[in-house]
Design an enzyme around this catalytic site. Structure first.
Site, PDB file in Angstrom:
ATOM      1  N   LYS A 140       0.816  -1.208   0.000  1.00 42.10           N
ATOM      2  CA  LYS A 140       0.000   0.000   0.000  1.00 42.10           C
ATOM      3  C   LYS A 140       0.849   1.258   0.000  1.00 42.10           C
ATOM      4  CE  LYS A 140      -3.843   2.134   2.496  1.00 42.10           C
ATOM      5  NZ  LYS A 140      -4.738   2.038   3.682  1.00 42.10           N
ATOM      6  N   LYS A 159      12.523  -3.257   1.265  1.00 40.75           N
ATOM      7  CA  LYS A 159      11.163  -2.715   1.316  1.00 40.75           C
ATOM      8  C   LYS A 159      11.246  -1.190   1.266  1.00 40.75           C
ATOM      9  CE  LYS A 159       6.844  -3.262   3.921  1.00 40.75           C
ATOM     10  NZ  LYS A 159       6.231  -3.926   5.110  1.00 40.75           N
ATOM     11  N   ALA A 210      13.017 -14.093   1.515  1.00 43.64           N
ATOM     12  CA  ALA A 210      12.309 -15.380   1.558  1.00 43.64           C
ATOM     13  C   ALA A 210      12.048 -15.822   0.117  1.00 43.64           C
ATOM     14  CB  ALA A 210      10.998 -15.230   2.328  1.00 43.64           C
ATOM     15  N   ASP A 255      -2.213  -9.332  13.328  1.00 41.27           N
ATOM     16  CA  ASP A 255      -2.645  -9.328  11.933  1.00 41.27           C
ATOM     17  C   ASP A 255      -2.169 -10.594  11.218  1.00 41.27           C
ATOM     18  OD1 ASP A 255      -3.951  -8.389   9.701  1.00 41.27           O
ATOM     19  OD2 ASP A 255      -2.246  -7.160   9.027  1.00 41.27           O
ATOM     20  N   ASP A 273       5.687  -8.664   8.142  1.00 36.53           N
ATOM     21  CA  ASP A 273       4.753  -7.535   8.217  1.00 36.53           C
ATOM     22  C   ASP A 273       4.231  -7.328   9.641  1.00 36.53           C
ATOM     23  OD1 ASP A 273       3.126  -5.424   7.652  1.00 36.53           O
ATOM     24  OD2 ASP A 273       2.116  -6.369   5.963  1.00 36.53           O
TER      25      ASP A 273
END
Length: 393
Positions: A140, A159, A210, A255, A273
């Site tokens: 996002k 990231k 990963a 989450d 995350d």
């Protein structure tokens, strides 16, 4: 006649001459032999004398050499006296003290090296330290890229988050929380965060790579969009193991869903995350967060919550891996909320009794009646089907 003959001067002269010759013959004959014998004897005497002198010289030489060799020989070893023992002990102590000193110097050197390594690890990274490769995923607030640190050639996942989008969505605290939590977690089933840096426009998170990607994509790639019980039990066991570690560090993930779980090089599950995670010293929160399908009843109802929200999420995850869809999926959000509050769901016929038993003990409305994570690892269905052993046992 004899007289005549003798009387004759010539005869006498001849006779005398003959006698002289005979005398000379006798004399010459005898002395020659004696001279030869004498010379031979003299030579023998000289030879014997020479041998004698040589023998005496050798004897004298041997005596000298024996004296010299005796002088060069080391003195015989004597039994150690108390003084010698004290001296030897003192030398040994001195050597040991020197060795200890050297060891301390080496240790100090190692400590200095460690400090240097620490200072190097705490160095400020910049984008030019990395070779950026293909994109691995899109989020996002930014993208994830395959990258490699130039000096070490170490492969990582980069990231990249855009500051403008983070500020616009007012989730700066969420990004800070993700960095603070994930950099301190070290577990085989948790994705490592090695560090971070930022510039004027972006924030860069240096993450463990990963290779097998998202578990969600792997799930949807299956022929019936679901895993078998062996694979599901293995993932549930690894996730429960990682959550036990998180909870021991007072970290609640909040989450859990297939989209936030990755697969390592050996196919092992990696929790990633931590954007919605929280380090909760107070152990109780009252914010509404996480994915709707995975929200527990207490969060839907607006009540305070604690680490037990992850137990609910584990039950939902187990159900989705076996069935292919979340247990409370409905046409509208309102209907999903109602099903969650009452824990209303049903099992397809192919789900085994063991799996049903585990899920029913996790999807419980009352938070503290949910099956503890330690008992999840000991559940018969998990033990019978998993292919890896937990690290927390």
């Amino acid at each position: 006649m004899m007289k005549d003959k003798k009387g004759n001067p010539q005869t006498q002269k001849a006779f005398l001459q003959m006698e002289n010759n005979l005398e000379q013959l006798k004399i010459s004959k005898v002395p020659l032999v004696s001279i030869e014998n004498t010379s031979k004897n003299m030579e023998n005497v000289r030879t014997v004398k020479n041998h004698t002198n040589t023998y005496l010289a050798n004897v004298k030489g041997n005596e000298c050499s024996s004296k010299k060799s005796t002088d060069l020989m080391p003195p015989p070893r004597l039994p150690p006296t108390s003084k010698m023992i004290e001296c030897t002990q003192a030398k040994t102590d001195d050597i040991n003290s020197k060795e200890n000193k050297n060891e301390k110097e080496v240790e100090n050197g190692k400590q200095n090296d460690t400090k240097d390594n620490k200072s190097q690890s705490e160095k400020k990274w910049v984008l030019t330290d990395f070779d950026i490769g293909r994109p691995l995923g899109k989020g996002k607030f930014g993208n994830v890229y395959l990258a490699r640190e130039k000096k070490s050639k170490f492969i990582i996942a980069m990231k990249v988050l855009f500051k403008s989008q983070i500020q616009k969505a007012d989730v700066e605290h969420q990004v800070r929380r993700e960095i603070e939590i994930q950099t301190h977690l070290r577990h085989p089933n948790i994705l490592k965060m090695y560090g971070y840096f930022h510039d004027d426009k972006r924030v860069y998170l240096i993450l463990e790579y990963a290779p097998n990607g998202e578990l969600f994509k792997e799930l949807n790639a299956q022929p019936e969009k679901r895993f078998d019980e062996v694979r599901t039990a293995t993932y549930v066991s690894q996730l429960a193991d990682a959550l036990i570690y998180c909870h021991s560090k007072k970290v609640i993930h909040r989450d859990i869903k297939p989209e936030n779980l990755l697969l390592g090089i050996k196919g092992e599950l990696k929790v990633a995350d931590f954007g919605w995670s929280v380090h909760a010293p107070s152990s109780r929160r009252n914010t509404l967060c996480g994915t709707l399908d995975y929200l527990p009843p207490e969060m839907v109802a607006g009540k305070t919550h604690d680490y037990t929200v992850d137990l609910w999420g584990l039950g939902v995850f187990c159900y989705e891996c076996l069935v292919g869809t979340p247990p409370f999926l409905a046409k509208t959000y309102e209907e999903t909320y109602m099903r969650i509050k009452k824990a209303q769901y049903s099992f397809p016929a192919y789900v085994s009794e063991g799996a049903r038993n585990l899920i029913s003990k996790l999807l419980v409305v009352e938070p503290h009646q949910r099956l503890p994570l330690e008992d999840v690892l000991k559940h018969p269905w998990i033990v019978q089907n998993r292919t890896t052993e937990p690290h927390s046992q």
